[in-house]
Design a protein around this motif. Structure first.
Motif, PDB file in Angstrom:
ATOM      1  N   ASP A 168       0.825  -1.199   0.000  1.00 12.17           N
ATOM      2  CA  ASP A 168       0.000   0.000   0.000  1.00 12.17           C
ATOM      3  C   ASP A 168       0.868   1.262   0.000  1.00 12.17           C
ATOM      4  O   ASP A 168       0.653   2.186  -0.782  1.00 12.17           O
ATOM      5  N   ALA A 169       1.859   1.296   0.876  1.00 11.62           N
ATOM      6  CA  ALA A 169       2.752   2.458   0.959  1.00 11.62           C
ATOM      7  C   ALA A 169       3.541   2.638  -0.333  1.00 11.62           C
ATOM      8  O   ALA A 169       3.686   3.761  -0.826  1.00 11.62           O
ATOM      9  N   VAL A 170       4.030   1.544  -0.888  1.00 10.30           N
ATOM     10  CA  VAL A 170       4.766   1.619  -2.152  1.00 10.30           C
ATOM     11  C   VAL A 170       3.859   2.154  -3.260  1.00 10.30           C
ATOM     12  O   VAL A 170       4.275   2.965  -4.093  1.00 10.30           O
ATOM     13  N   GLY A 171       2.605   1.733  -3.257  1.00  7.81           N
ATOM     14  CA  GLY A 171       1.649   2.236  -4.242  1.00  7.81           C
ATOM     15  C   GLY A 171       1.489   3.735  -4.166  1.00  7.81           C
ATOM     16  O   GLY A 171       1.444   4.434  -5.193  1.00  7.81           O
ATOM     17  N   PHE A 172       1.408   4.270  -2.950  1.00  9.77           N
ATOM     18  CA  PHE A 172       1.303   5.723  -2.802  1.00  9.77           C
ATOM     19  C   PHE A 172       2.573   6.415  -3.263  1.00  9.77           C
ATOM     20  O   PHE A 172       2.521   7.502  -3.844  1.00  9.77           O
ATOM     21  N   LEU A 173       3.714   5.820  -3.004  1.00  9.30           N
ATOM     22  CA  LEU A 173       4.963   6.431  -3.472  1.00  9.30           C
ATOM     23  C   LEU A 173       5.041   6.402  -4.999  1.00  9.30           C
ATOM     24  O   LEU A 173       5.548   7.342  -5.610  1.00  9.30           O
ATOM     25  N   ILE A 174       4.524   5.351  -5.603  1.00  9.74           N
ATOM     26  CA  ILE A 174       4.466   5.300  -7.069  1.00  9.74           C
ATOM     27  C   ILE A 174       3.530   6.390  -7.584  1.00  9.74           C
ATOM     28  O   ILE A 174       3.844   7.087  -8.556  1.00  9.74           O
ATOM     29  N   CYS A 175       2.399   6.556  -6.920  1.00  5.57           N
ATOM     30  CA  CYS A 175       1.469   7.624  -7.309  1.00  5.57           C
ATOM     31  C   CYS A 175       2.136   8.988  -7.210  1.00  5.57           C
ATOM     32  O   CYS A 175       1.959   9.840  -8.083  1.00  5.57           O
ATOM     33  N   THR A 176       2.896   9.199  -6.142  1.00  2.62           N
ATOM     34  CA  THR A 176       3.605  10.464  -5.971  1.00  2.62           C
ATOM     35  C   THR A 176       4.584  10.682  -7.122  1.00  2.62           C
ATOM     36  O   THR A 176       4.667  11.775  -7.685  1.00  2.62           O
ATOM     37  N   THR A 177       5.304   9.636  -7.493  1.00  4.98           N
ATOM     38  CA  THR A 177       6.258   9.732  -8.596  1.00  4.98           C
ATOM     39  C   THR A 177       5.544  10.050  -9.904  1.00  4.98           C
ATOM     40  O   THR A 177       6.000  10.898 -10.684  1.00  4.98           O
ATOM     41  N   VAL A 178       4.416   9.392 -10.140  1.00  4.70           N
ATOM     42  CA  VAL A 178       3.652   9.655 -11.363  1.00  4.70           C
ATOM     43  C   VAL A 178       3.199  11.111 -11.394  1.00  4.70           C
ATOM     44  O   VAL A 178       3.280  11.782 -12.421  1.00  4.70           O
ATOM     45  N   LEU A 179       2.736  11.614 -10.256  1.00  2.00           N
ATOM     46  CA  LEU A 179       2.308  13.013 -10.208  1.00  2.00           C
ATOM     47  C   LEU A 179       3.467  13.959 -10.506  1.00  2.00           C
ATOM     48  O   LEU A 179       3.289  14.986 -11.157  1.00  2.00           O
ATOM     49  N   LEU A 180       4.660  13.601 -10.032  1.00  2.00           N
ATOM     50  CA  LEU A 180       5.835  14.428 -10.324  1.00  2.00           C
ATOM     51  C   LEU A 180       6.185  14.418 -11.810  1.00  2.00           C
ATOM     52  O   LEU A 180       6.716  15.389 -12.333  1.00  2.00           O
ATOM     53  N   LEU A 181       5.884  13.317 -12.488  1.00  2.02           N
ATOM     54  CA  LEU A 181       6.217  13.183 -13.902  1.00  2.02           C
ATOM     55  C   LEU A 181       5.201  13.836 -14.839  1.00  2.02           C
ATOM     56  O   LEU A 181       5.502  14.038 -16.012  1.00  2.02           O
ATOM     57  N   LEU A 182       4.039  14.163 -14.322  1.00  3.06           N
ATOM     58  CA  LEU A 182       3.043  14.833 -15.164  1.00  3.06           C
ATOM     59  C   LEU A 182       3.556  16.214 -15.553  1.00  3.06           C
ATOM     60  O   LEU A 182       4.282  16.854 -14.784  1.00  3.06           O
ATOM     61  N   PRO A 183       3.193  16.692 -16.708  1.00  2.00           N
ATOM     62  CA  PRO A 183       3.655  18.014 -17.120  1.00  2.00           C
ATOM     63  C   PRO A 183       3.114  19.103 -16.188  1.00  2.00           C
ATOM     64  O   PRO A 183       1.991  19.004 -15.700  1.00  2.00           O
ATOM     65  N   ALA A 184       3.963  20.098 -15.949  1.00  5.43           N
ATOM     66  CA  ALA A 184       3.552  21.215 -15.115  1.00  5.43           C
ATOM     67  C   ALA A 184       2.439  21.977 -15.821  1.00  5.43           C
ATOM     68  O   ALA A 184       2.436  22.124 -17.039  1.00  5.43           O
ATOM     69  N   VAL A 185       1.515  22.439 -15.034  1.00  6.50           N
ATOM     70  CA  VAL A 185       0.380  23.174 -15.580  1.00  6.50           C
ATOM     71  C   VAL A 185       0.466  24.606 -15.077  1.00  6.50           C
ATOM     72  O   VAL A 185       0.438  24.847 -13.887  1.00  6.50           O
ATOM     73  N   GLY A 186       0.601  25.517 -16.013  1.00 10.54           N
ATOM     74  CA  GLY A 186       0.606  26.928 -15.650  1.00 10.54           C
ATOM     75  C   GLY A 186      -0.811  27.432 -15.467  1.00 10.54           C
ATOM     76  O   GLY A 186      -1.770  26.679 -15.529  1.00 10.54           O
ATOM     77  N   HIS A 187      -0.935  28.700 -15.285  1.00  8.84           N
ATOM     78  CA  HIS A 187      -2.261  29.305 -15.146  1.00  8.84           C
ATOM     79  C   HIS A 187      -2.976  29.210 -16.487  1.00  8.84           C
ATOM     80  O   HIS A 187      -2.480  29.660 -17.507  1.00  8.84           O
ATOM     81  N   ARG A 188      -4.146  28.617 -16.490  1.00 13.57           N
ATOM     82  CA  ARG A 188      -4.909  28.429 -17.722  1.00 13.57           C
ATOM     83  C   ARG A 188      -6.115  29.354 -17.727  1.00 13.57           C
ATOM     84  O   ARG A 188      -6.650  29.705 -16.694  1.00 13.57           O
TER      85      ARG A 188
END
Length: 160
Positions: free
Chosen positions: A96-116
């Motif tokens: 479970d904890a590893v899954g959350f850390l993977i989710c955190t990593t995926v979120l870090l890899l998503l492109p940054a979103v500026g003000h839209r």
């Protein structure tokens, strides 16, 4: 959003070491706060990134994916119950904890979103699917914890 996902992962990982009620209660408060914060951040992000006309469809897609999370968590919790050993319960919490850390990593890899500007869709279909997958994994964690926590209260093997 990334920090909230990380806080949730740390909270879940700490269940591997907690053996008394007060620390458990404090960590559960941290877990619940981080989960609620993630939900609020996700809603705000979607409201800012998805065109109003497409928002209902995107939210429906995300929710349908999200509904599979508790089923996954229940299956993992059921496996731990089947083996009924301390190691099985701890392994599920570790997963479970590893899954959350993977989710955190995926979120870090998503492109940054500026003000839209409102009304411009920024989530392409592949990004929406990725966010759906992250949510699926995240929701499964709560189900895992609740099944294993219920078993611990009913006489799971004691920590040695």
């Amino acid at each position: 959003m990334v920090l909230l996902a990380l806080a949730t992962g740390i909270a879940v990982a700490s269940f591997l070491f907690i053996r008394s009620f007060v620390p458990f209660l404090l960590v559960m408060c941290l877990y619940a706060t981080a989960q609620c914060g993630l939900a609020a951040a996700r809603q705000a992000l979607l409201a800012g990134l998805v065109d109003r006309a497409a928002r209902t469809g995107v939210l429906a897609h995300l929710q349908s994916t999200l509904n599979a999370g508790p089923a996954l968590g229940a299956a993992l919790g059921g496996l731990a119950l089947q083996y009924d050993t301390q190691e099985a319960y701890l392994a599920v919490f570790a997963l479970d904890a590893v899954g959350f850390l993977i989710c955190t990593t995926v979120l870090l890899l998503l492109p940054a979103v500026g003000h839209r500007h409102p009304g411009r869709a920024a989530l392409r279909p592949d990004h929406a699917r990725l966010v759906s997958g992250v949510r699926l994994v995240g929701r499964g964690h709560g189900a895992v914890g609740s099944r294993c926590g219920a078993r611990r209260r009913r006489g799971a093997p004691a920590h040695r």
